[in-house]
Design an enzyme around this catalytic site. Structure first.
Site, PDB file in Angstrom:
ATOM      1  CD  GLN A   1     -30.833  -9.840  24.636  1.00 22.55           C
ATOM      2  OE1 GLN A   1     -31.318  -8.772  24.297  1.00 22.55           O
ATOM      3  NE2 GLN A   1     -29.664  -9.924  25.231  1.00 22.55           N
TER       4      GLN A   1
ATOM      5  CD  GLU B   1      -4.111 -10.028   3.611  1.00 16.32           C
ATOM      6  OE1 GLU B   1      -4.219 -10.365   2.421  1.00 16.32           O
ATOM      7  OE2 GLU B   1      -3.044 -10.064   4.250  1.00 16.32           O
TER       8      GLU B   1
ATOM      9  N   GLY C   1     -25.265  -2.331  29.863  1.00 14.93           N
ATOM     10  CA  GLY C   1     -24.137  -1.549  30.377  1.00 14.93           C
ATOM     11  C   GLY C   1     -22.906  -2.402  30.598  1.00 14.93           C
TER      12      GLY C   1
ATOM     13  N   GLY D   1       2.898  -3.094   8.215  1.00 15.67           N
ATOM     14  CA  GLY D   1       3.076  -3.803   9.487  1.00 15.67           C
ATOM     15  C   GLY D   1       4.517  -4.239   9.675  1.00 15.67           C
TER      16      GLY D   1
ATOM     17  CB  THR E   1      -0.890  -0.006   1.263  1.00 16.59           C
ATOM     18  OG1 THR E   1      -1.643  -1.210   1.267  1.00 16.59           O
ATOM     19  CG2 THR E   1      -1.819   1.190   1.314  1.00 16.59           C
TER      20      THR E   1
ATOM     21  CB  SER F   1      -8.595  -0.517  -3.322  1.00 11.60           C
ATOM     22  OG  SER F   1      -9.094  -0.377  -2.015  1.00 11.60           O
TER      23      SER F   1
ATOM     24  CB  THR G   1     -10.087  -1.851   5.593  1.00 13.25           C
ATOM     25  OG1 THR G   1     -11.321  -1.255   5.963  1.00 13.25           O
ATOM     26  CG2 THR G   1      -9.336  -0.928   4.656  1.00 13.25           C
TER      27      THR G   1
END
Ligand code: FAD
EC number: 1.3.3.6
Length: 680
Positions: A372, A463, A440, A213, A174, A180, A461
């Site tokens: 639920q 890979e 909560g 990375g 990148t 992309s 996002t």
């Protein structure tokens, strides 16, 4: 508190918790009876043990080894509050310990036993997701690029160093201006025939490698993706051969100093994954030997001649990116792991938590509320669906690695793009639903949703951005659709299109459109037909629209005009594949009671999806109004049934306590544990 006293209490708690698993009736709150279930009194019993045995991958042992190792090492566990710098160092230590102390060598499996590699990655990600990604950068991205894009000479030179972590590395694709659109990358690698070297250059700020990375702190090497520029004897003077990959040393092996011509900056604090040191790289005429070109798909000779077995830049680019699909498979697989964790925490808590109830009666479990159940039960069903789909993906990927079969390569490419985008998007949304479902307490950091959500979010996002990947699925389907009309064959995965396109595209059958019996709605044939009908229609209609619009807007404009339609097509197709694999998994389950449990969640998955898209089916009268109502009612009823066996279904994931370590997930003594967290 003395250590012994603390461990006695912990042991007592553990016994209490285990006893609750043996006799859940003692601890589970009373269930609210709903009207929906009163007509069907038979309660399903699911043999949880048989189910987990069936679910258990063949690499569960290695996962247990990873879990045991880190459980025994509190010094390697990530605390709730930690600075970015400390987190990065801890992740590095976690990785060193895996390889050098636990003796687990993931790189050996990257090519030879990918299923085992993905299993290790999932287990490592449950220790700390940053650690999982750090490992992925080292082995799938940096290591994977060397062994998949290079040749024997690269493997011989780099394999051991990558494996034992002496050669820490990055995957530098990148750039600031291009993420992309990989074909738009601007970094150059110009061949210098005089010195027999490539010169790596960042021509402008927009071409700085970004988000890389391992670059900010630990990396010694980078696989750099750059345009290969060769000198020519014509008037242009140079020729651009397209994007290729090169090994570029970025730090000194001994001193760890940044090498001359390389500039490195830190990408800074991120929303999540702060244990990974992402950095930016700029190259100022950095010279590397010609041998550092990863030359599996294209090579440059001593005299500057280019050779390749592939005829065009596009084919070479496709082959290069095709070798990198392993990262997507890993993300799809790991994302299901995250979904299992978050669904387990939310469902266990919902079984335990009681709020309100009928007058003068005990309060009821919040999982007895229909709302639920609506939030969590289809999610549980989807988790099972994605589990089997990704197991299938890993199998296909492993087969592809062994055979290199061209058709399989194309199949796995589209399947990994589709499943990665579909599943990671679903998990990202589900994490918010689970947090909210726990009220909560879901917001307390110790209960994990915050870190899971932040760390997992970027799975959508990297890979490959999900929206971009889905377009690749749609493009693949269209290509095969055109082939079909040219008399070509369709690939294995999508063969349903070949078999049934014409019958799906006929007018819906007015008789079956009215069938609304439970047997019919739970028949896999009805469910698969409905999914495939939708995909076939979407495929045919988008093909017609593209043809029409391309006359006036050109190919790019027409594609953009139909983009949402194309994305819906891709999702619909992926859902069809997921359902088909789920139905197969139900059929193959040897234990009748486990099979019944799977059939229940499979039906819920199918009917919930059909109901979610009921407008599409109603618009073309594929289902009559009463049938639509029956589908909705049955999906609600199945949700209720799943609620009754929800405990067994989440227990069958067999996630160790430390993986779901949120106190609110520990059924028997949740509140005791939880109060302890805040110091009571
Ligand atoms: C934490 C992290 C770690 C990373 N690690 C690495 C690494 O190690 N190595 C590396 O090389 N890269 C790495 N990346 C980069 C990552 O791969 C890119 O961010 C990703 O490929 C997306 O590119 P982009 O950020 O330029 O987004 P863009 O491509 O600019 O996308 C932005 C938005 O535009 C939309 N969009 C773009 N194109 C289209 C289209 N054709 N149609 C419709 N919508 C479109 C997308 O859907 C998205 O919503 C990392 C990123 C992060 C955040």
């Amino acid at each position: 508190m003395a250590v012994e006293a603390f461990s006695e209490i912990a042991a007592a708690r553990r016994i209490q918790r285990l006893s609750s698993h043996i006799s859940p009736a003692l601890t589970e709150p009373p269930q609210l009876q709903t009207e929906a279930c009163s007509s069907r009194s038979k309660k399903l019993v699911v043999n949880g043990q048989a189910l987990s045995l069936y679910m258990k991958g063949k690499h569960r042992d290695i996962q247990e080894k990873v879990h045991e190792f880190y459980n025994s090492r509190p010094d390697l566990q990530t605390p709730l509050e930690i600075s970015k710098e400390d987190h990065r160092e801890l992740c590095m230590r976690q990785l060193y310990a895996l390889v050098r102390e636990a003796g687990i060598r993931p790189f050996r499996y990257v090519a030879d036993d990918p299923a085992k590699y993905f299993a290790i990655m999932e287990a490592v990600g449950s220790v700390d997701m940053s650690f999982g990604i750090k490992m992925g950068v080292q082995y799938s991205l940096w290591g994977g690029s060397v062994i998949n894009l290079g040749t024997k000479k690269h493997r011989d030179k780099y394999f051991d160093g990558i494996d034992n972590l002496d050669y820490l590395g990055c995957f530098a694709m990148t750039e600031l201006h291009h993420g992309s659109n990989v074909q738009g990358l601007q970094t150059t690698a110009t061949f210098d025939p005089i010195t027999d070297e490539f010169v790596i250059n960042t021509p402008h700020d927009g071409a700085i490698k970004w988000w890389i990375g391992n670059a900010a702190v630990h990396g010694k090497f980078a696989t750099v993706f750059a345009r290969l520029i060769l000198p020519t004897h014509d008037t242009k003077g140079v020729s651009d051969m397209g994007v290729h990959a090169f090994i570029v040393p970025i730090r000194d092996m001994k001193t760890h100093q940044t090498l001359p011509g390389v500039e490195i900056q830190d990408c800074g604090q991120k929303v999540g994954l702060n244990g990974v040191d992402n950095g930016a790289l700029r190259f100022r005429s950095v010279r590397i030997p010609r041998d550092n070109l990863l030359n599996r798909f294209g090579d440059v000779s001593r005299d500057g001649k280019y050779t390749s077995s592939l005829p065009t830049i596009n084919k070479r680019f496709g082959a290069t990116l095709g070798e990198l699909v392993g990262g997507r498979v890993a993300l799809a697989y790991s994302s299901v792991g995250v979904l299992k964790v978050s669904a387990t925490i939310a469902i266990r808590y919902s079984l335990l938590r009681q709020q309100f109830g009928p007058p003068k009666q005990p309060e009821v479990s919040i999982l007895d509320y229909q709302s639920q159940q609506h939030k969590l039960m289809p999610m549980l069903a989807s988790t099972y669906a994605y589990h089997f789909a990704t197991v299938y993906l890993v199998e296909k990927y492993s087969e592809m690695k062994k055979t290199n079969d061209e058709q399989l390569v194309a199949d796995v490419h589209a399947l990994s793009a589709g499943l990665k985008s579909y599943i990671t998007s679903y998990t990202a949304k589900s994490l918010s639903v689970c947090r909210e479902a726990c009220g909560g307490h879901g917001y307390a950091a110790v209960n994990r949703f915050g870190s899971l959500r932040n760390d997992h979010d970027i799975f959508q996002t990297f890979e490959g951005d999900n929206t971009v990947l889905l377009q690749q699925v749609a493009a693949d389907l269209l290509k095969r659709y055109q082939e079909k009309f040219r008399g070509g064959t369709l690939t294995v995965t999508w063969s349903y299109l070949r078999e049934s396109m014409s019958s799906y595209l006929a007018q819906p059958n007015p008789v079956t459109a009215r069938w609304e019996g439970e047997d019919h709605l739970r028949d896999p044939k009805f469910q698969l037909d409905a999914f495939r009908y939708r995909t076939s229609r979407l495929l045919q209609s988008v093909a017609m629209r593209l043809k029409k619009h391309s006359k006036t807007l050109g190919t790019f404009g027409a594609w953009n005009r139909c983009l949402n339609h194309l994305l819906t097509l891709a999702e619909s197709h992926i859902e069809s594949v997921i359902l088909a694999k789920f139905i197969e998994a139900v059929r193959n389950c040897p234990d009748p009671s486990a099979r019944a449990g799977l059939k229940l969640v499979c039906d819920l998955y199918a009917l919930d999806r059909i109901w979610n898209d009921i407008g599409t089916y109603r618009n073309v009268d594929y289902v009559a109004p009463n049938k639509a109502k029956a589908i909705h009612k049955l999906a609600e009823y199945l949700s209720f049934q799943v609620r009754n066996v929800a405990k067994e279904l989440v227990d069958a994931f067999e996630l160790p306590d430390h993986v779901t370590r949120a106190p609110i997930a520990m059924q028997a003594d949740a509140y005791a544990q939880y109060t302890q967290v805040v110091g009571f």
